[in-house]
Every structure is written in C-alpha cells, then in structure tokens.
Scaffold this motif. Structure first.
Motif, PDB file in Angstrom:
ATOM      1  N   LEU A 120      -0.492  -0.836   1.433  1.00 53.53           N
ATOM      2  CA  LEU A 120      -0.625  -2.292   1.512  1.00 53.53           C
ATOM      3  C   LEU A 120      -1.904  -2.792   0.849  1.00 53.53           C
ATOM      4  CD1 LEU A 120       0.666  -3.126   5.104  1.00 53.53           C
ATOM      5  CD2 LEU A 120       1.935  -2.578   3.030  1.00 53.53           C
ATOM      6  N   LYS A 121      -2.814  -1.886   0.509  1.00 56.49           N
ATOM      7  CA  LYS A 121      -4.059  -2.294  -0.148  1.00 56.49           C
ATOM      8  C   LYS A 121      -3.900  -2.468  -1.653  1.00 56.49           C
ATOM      9  CE  LYS A 121      -6.779   0.438   3.175  1.00 56.49           C
ATOM     10  NZ  LYS A 121      -7.707   1.596   3.320  1.00 56.49           N
ATOM     11  N   VAL A 122      -2.817  -1.939  -2.200  1.00 52.41           N
ATOM     12  CA  VAL A 122      -2.670  -1.881  -3.654  1.00 52.41           C
ATOM     13  C   VAL A 122      -2.712  -3.267  -4.281  1.00 52.41           C
ATOM     14  CG1 VAL A 122      -1.136  -1.218  -5.549  1.00 52.41           C
ATOM     15  CG2 VAL A 122      -1.404   0.295  -3.565  1.00 52.41           C
ATOM     16  N   GLU A 123      -1.904  -4.186  -3.783  1.00 53.69           N
ATOM     17  CA  GLU A 123      -1.831  -5.517  -4.391  1.00 53.69           C
ATOM     18  C   GLU A 123      -3.160  -6.253  -4.296  1.00 53.69           C
ATOM     19  OE1 GLU A 123       0.895  -9.595  -4.127  1.00 53.69           O
ATOM     20  OE2 GLU A 123       1.412  -7.840  -2.921  1.00 53.69           O
ATOM     21  N   SER A 124      -3.824  -6.164  -3.145  1.00 56.05           N
ATOM     22  CA  SER A 124      -5.097  -6.871  -2.994  1.00 56.05           C
ATOM     23  C   SER A 124      -6.159  -6.278  -3.922  1.00 56.05           C
ATOM     24  CB  SER A 124      -5.577  -6.813  -1.535  1.00 56.05           C
ATOM     25  OG  SER A 124      -5.779  -5.468  -1.126  1.00 56.05           O
ATOM     26  N   LEU A 434       3.913  -9.178 -15.144  1.00 58.93           N
ATOM     27  CA  LEU A 434       3.310 -10.500 -15.254  1.00 58.93           C
ATOM     28  C   LEU A 434       2.550 -10.928 -14.005  1.00 58.93           C
ATOM     29  CD1 LEU A 434       6.331 -12.282 -16.978  1.00 58.93           C
ATOM     30  CD2 LEU A 434       4.220 -11.482 -18.075  1.00 58.93           C
ATOM     31  N   SER A 435       2.777 -10.252 -12.876  1.00 57.84           N
ATOM     32  CA  SER A 435       2.116 -10.659 -11.633  1.00 57.84           C
ATOM     33  C   SER A 435       1.579  -9.436 -10.904  1.00 57.84           C
ATOM     34  CB  SER A 435       3.089 -11.409 -10.720  1.00 57.84           C
ATOM     35  OG  SER A 435       4.071 -10.525 -10.193  1.00 57.84           O
ATOM     36  N   ASP A 436       0.575  -9.674 -10.045  1.00 54.63           N
ATOM     37  CA  ASP A 436       0.029  -8.588  -9.235  1.00 54.63           C
ATOM     38  C   ASP A 436       1.088  -8.036  -8.291  1.00 54.63           C
ATOM     39  OD1 ASP A 436      -2.637  -8.812 -10.264  1.00 54.63           O
ATOM     40  OD2 ASP A 436      -2.865 -10.626  -9.074  1.00 54.63           O
ATOM     41  N   PHE A 437       1.943  -8.897  -7.764  1.00 57.42           N
ATOM     42  CA  PHE A 437       2.994  -8.441  -6.855  1.00 57.42           C
ATOM     43  C   PHE A 437       3.929  -7.451  -7.549  1.00 57.42           C
ATOM     44  CE2 PHE A 437       7.347  -8.888  -5.201  1.00 57.42           C
ATOM     45  CZ  PHE A 437       7.148  -8.455  -3.898  1.00 57.42           C
TER      46      PHE A 437
END
Length: 604
Positions: A120-124, A434-437
């Motif tokens: 869960l830390k990856v995106e942040s 194109l997005s962090d998500f």
C-alpha cells in the motif's frame, strides 16, 4: 563520469576486445563463486524504477518543450545533500541520470518491505517522487510527467534550450547527440553504435491510417515488424537517431530472490509474461509528431539500439552453419534453467572461449550457454585505464560492462560482493503509465504474481520462438484487445516433456500451449484456462490480510483485469483517443503543437 576522451574510439578498441572478453568471463566466474550461495529466504524485498520526462509548460503560448535540465537537477540534489548533510533516505527518493538530459530516474531510497501491507506504500511513494524533486527543478514552468514517448521529439525546436543537430552522418536531421546525458556509457556508446554497424540509424515507421487525409500505407505494421527491413516510403515517419528509442521512458520492477535457483526460475518463467505486460501497458502511440500504427516503444528502441552489421543480421545461404546475431535489445535469447532443449528452439551464437571458461569452472550448462551468448556481443566501449593499467583491482568492471551491454526483457542481477543484497531479477518491458495509480497497479500486480508463482510453483514455459512471436504481436496497435498470444495451458505441471519420446523421435508438444487473448490469460474463462488474477486471489485468500489492505489490492487487480478484458483502455489508446477527438485535429495523423500541449496538460 569518465570523459569520452578516456575511452578508445571503436576502431582502436577492436584489438582489445578479445582480452576484454576473456577478463569479463573470468571475472564472472570469480564473482559467481563469491556470491552463488547467498540466500535471502523470506525477504522478498523489491523496488520499482520510474523514468520521468522533464517538460517545460508555457501556459501563455500554449507550448510545451522538453527541458534539458536533468544534469542541473541532479547537481542541485548532490550539492544540497552535501551542504545540509542530508541523504536520499531523508527525502525518501534516490535519483539517477538516464539516457538523455530530459529524463531522470527515481526509485525509493530503500526497498519496499516483504509484507503485503507494504504494497500500500507504493502509490504514495510514487507521488512523493514528484513532490520531492520540485525544489530542484530549473524553472517554475518545469514539471515531471510519466510519458513513454514525448510526442514531438525531433519536431522543430522541441526542447529548451534547443540544440540544433549538425546534420552529419552521425546525428541525422532532427536530433543532436548533445542532448544525451554526459556520461561515457551513453555518449561513447552512441558513437560506437554508428561506427560498428556501418550505417546510420534510420527507422521508417508506418503512420496511422485515418480516413483519406493520412499518407497511405499498403502493409500492416505486423508485416513491417516481422520483415526486419524498414520500408522506405513516404508513408512513414523517419526516426533518424537512437534517442527515439533510448529516449523513451518505462516502468521497471526488481525482486530479491531466495537464492540463485529461484532467480533462474523467475527469469525463465517471467519471460513469457514480458510481452503480455508490454501489450497491457502500451503507452507509446506517437513519435515525431505523428500517430503510428504501433502502440509501443519496444521495436523502435530495439532497432535504434541495434549495432549489428548487415552481415550479422541475415542468414547466409552459402554458410549454413552461420547463426545470425540477435539484437542487444529484445526478449531473452534462451532459458537459464536446465529445461529440455526444445524450449530453446532459436539458435543463437556463443563465444566458445567464454563457454569453455564457464564449463571448466563448473557452471551449469544452461547458465554457461546463456552467459557465453552475452559475451558474443562486443562491449559498448572500452575505457583506456582498464587496458593500460596493471594495477590490481577488486572490481569487476569488464564483467559489469558486458552484462550491461544487452537490454533484455528480463535480467538476473548478480549481488554486489561487498553488500548484503541477494540475487535479484529485473522485469523490464512495462511502459510507464499516465497516472501514479496505474503505475502502482502494474507494479503491485507484478509483485503479487511473483509471490503466487513462487508459492504455487507455476510453470509458464513455452518455446523461445513463441515468446518472440508474442513480442511482435504485443506491439501492434490495440494489441491488448485485438491480439492473441501463445501461453502454456497447464501451468501446474512441474515437469516438461522430454525432447524425445520413447521411440527416439522428437516429442510432440503442440498441445502444451494455445493462442489466447489477454482476457483469457489474465482473467480466465469457465471450463478453460484458470487465469492469472484468479490465482492471485487464491493466493491472497490463504494469507492473513486486513480488510483495508485487501480492498486496496483488489482495486489494483481490478485495473489490470479491466485493461485485459478491454473495459479500460490502455494508456496508448487513451492518448490516441484524445488526439483523434481534439477540436483542432485534421484527420491527418499529425499531432500539432496545440494538441501536444493540451494532451500533456490534460493527463498531467
């Protein structure tokens, strides 16, 4: 950063190549003996690499340019860290140069931990990279974007500052070598590409066909890729510099393995996954101002990175024993584990002396063959100090240089000797999203797939020729929805069919694999292939995972599921749709300066 003058020019370097190769082979043996027993069980540390494009946005003029400021950014980071006694760990990010001055690579300062909650830390941490670099940017209008290929690279004055090409036989008509990041590996390697292959990089890629106003192209992009001979027609965009390939950005993930054997297993069984993830992550439909009949960077990068001579490329009918060399940039040439040889059904050249060195040192046959093939390539460049100094060294410079001379879809990475790292495997085909998500979703998916593979001992092996076919199919426009790919049907089988049956005849293995859609491979089907994502859910069902963690992981898996079944478009298709629906688009496949600005402003 070694000055180019301290490396041999290509013609002068040729006399040193045999010695360089011999040293590299012996260093690989010594290196392997030092680290072969290193184990890291229960420590699935891993990380991702994001390659960012630096752009300068002028909202007044509605223009966007590439910002050639990577060197300045990295210099500011180094100076501030030294002056204020801070480290990468303090900011949570480590920054590295990439091939050009408009690219910069950001990775987490420390590997992600081995827990499922850690995913869960990856995106942040991906978001953090963009904010952490903000104080170091060269201009208030500069920003980092996650684009696989900058749409108007090579069109007009595409960069700030603009560096005019010399229009000579090395630089071509649209890009100057002076936009490369100033390191010997990039600059001297680029010079050697052209000198060694004896012709200038010129790739003509078919333009996307949109109604009657586009240039017409009579053959499909599939025929173009398979032909290995670029067409020379007016219906193509001309990519005349290796920056068009090496200047693209991607998303990579690296996994620490329990031991060397696990690294070999992941290398071999991730290789059939590589073209599937290329198709699913496709994000490069525009080059040099035109929509193309491809969605990916891979073939373009492979060709522009290719230093083979014309003789090395083609089959010689008068020399039946001659084996053409493969491109340095491509899918794996053979498996590294001891699999039945029929899976290695593509002949590749070997360096015989290196293979003998590896055999004499006790390497497994398959590992020795793999690395002796890598040593059949010449080094990119040879620093003078390595050949002209007899001073003892504890480094493996020649070995590292040779290992870095190819860019394969999956790579086993030796542990550094003076470290606690384990064996690692790097997965390289994914295009940046194109997005962090989306980037987080693909990275997390790969982590969960690796966990599932190792625990369930999944078997994805197909012949190398089928992986090559899949790599070709993955680059066709809208491949994620339109193409089918060779994939193994029984992935729970722990043994491979022998090369021969009991009568001594070649084994019939045509029933081992089938041509499946990405939807079938990833999501499965009733009474058919089980699907990779259902297997991951089965893996997660057996773990003690909090409801919050499982909910977020499901969101990432849902994105991959939807891209595989076509309910969500790939990044390439999103970009293509934006251009085709832009008010100023003229149905001619051309991406104007206005469209380019609006596209980048819309997505970033």
């Amino acid at each position: 950063m070694m000055p180019v003058s301290l490396c041999y020019p290509y013609e002068e370097s040729k006399k040193h190549i045999p010695t360089f190769r011999s040293r590299a082979a012996q260093q690989l043996v010594t290196w392997y003996e030092q680290v072969r027993d290193r184990t890291k069980y229960n420590e699935l540390l891993w990380g991702d690499e994001l390659e960012f494009t630096i752009v300068s946005m002028d909202s007044t003029k509605k223009q966007v340019k590439l910002s050639l400021s990577a060197h300045s950014i990295l210099d500011r980071i180094r100076r501030r860290h030294a002056e204020e006694n801070i480290s990468d760990d303090d900011e949570g990010v480590s920054w590295f140069p990439e091939y050009t001055k408009y690219l910069i690579e950001g990775i987490p300062a420390q590997p992600y931990d081995a827990t499922l909650e850690g995913l869960l830390k990856v995106e942040s941490l991906m978001k953090l990279r963009k904010s952490a670099v903000q104080p170091y940017l060269s201009d208030k209008n500069d920003k980092l974007v996650t684009l696989t290929s900058y749409p108007r690279l090579g069109v007009g004055e595409y960069s700030r500052p603009y560096i005019r090409p010399n229009h000579d036989e090395r630089e071509g008509d649209s890009i100057s070598d002076r936009i490369l990041y100033p390191t010997s590996r990039f600059n001297h390697g680029s010079m050697n590409f052209t000198e060694r292959r004896r012709y200038f990089s010129r790739l003509n890629v078919p333009i996307y066909q949109d109604n009657d106003r586009s240039p017409t192209w009579s053959d499909s992009i599939l025929k173009f890729i398979e032909s290995k001979t670029p067409p020379t027609t007016d219906n193509c965009v001309v990519l005349d510099h290796n920056v068009f390939g090496n200047g693209c950005a991607c998303l990579q993930v690296t996994f620490q393995n329990g031991d060397f054997q696990e690294a070999l297993y992941l290398h071999d069984h991730l290789a059939p996954i590589a073209p599937l993830m290329l198709a699913l992550s496709a994000a490069g439909p525009i080059f040099k101002g035109y929509l193309l009949e491809t969605d990916c960077r891979w073939y373009i990068a492979s060709y522009t990175f290719d230093d083979r001579t014309p003789d090395e490329r083609k089959v010689k009918e008068d020399q039946p024993s001659f084996i053409p060399q493969r491109p340095r940039y491509g899918s794996i040439p053979r498996y590294m584990s001891n699999v039945p040889e029929r899976y290695n059904d593509i002949n590749v050249p070997y360096n015989d002396k290196a293979y003998q060195t590896f055999s004499d040192s006790g390497f497994d046959k398959s590992v020795g063959q793999f690395y002796s093939h890598i040593l059949s390539y010449e080094p990119f460049y040879i620093p003078r100090i390595l050949m002209e100094s007899d001073a003892p060294r504890e480094t493996y410079d020649e070995a590292e240089s040779i290992l870095g001379s190819t860019w394969l879809s999956v790579r086993v990475k030796f542990p550094p000797v003076n470290s606690t790292m384990g064996w690692r495997v790097e997965f390289r085909t994914m295009e940046i999203q194109l997005s962090d998500f989306e980037n987080a979703a693909f990275a997390v998916f790969m982590n969960l797939l690796v966990r599932t593979m190792v625990e369930m001992k999944l078997n994805f092996l197909v012949p190398i020729s089928k992986i090559d076919e899949n790599m070709t199919r993955s680059q066709i426009k809208d491949a994620a929805r339109q193409q089918k790919f060779w994939f193994r049907k029984n992935i729970f089988s722990q043994s491979q069919t022998d090369d021969e049956n009991s009568n001594g005849n070649p084994a019939d293995t045509s029933d081992e694999y089938a041509s499946l859609s990405l939807d079938q491979i990833f999501n499965g089907e009733a009474n058919g292939f089980v699907g990779l994502i259902p297997l991951i859910h089965r893996y997660l069902d057996g773990k003690d995972v909090s409801a919050e963690t499982r909910s977020q992981l499901n969101k990432y898996l849902d994105l991959v599921r939807d891209k595989a079944n076509g309910t969500r478009l790939t990044s390439a298709q999103l970009i293509r749709e934006f251009v085709l629906n832009h008010p100023s688009y003229q149905n001619d496949s051309y991406v104007s300066e206005e469209i380019n600005y609006d596209l980048i402003n819309h997505f970033f």
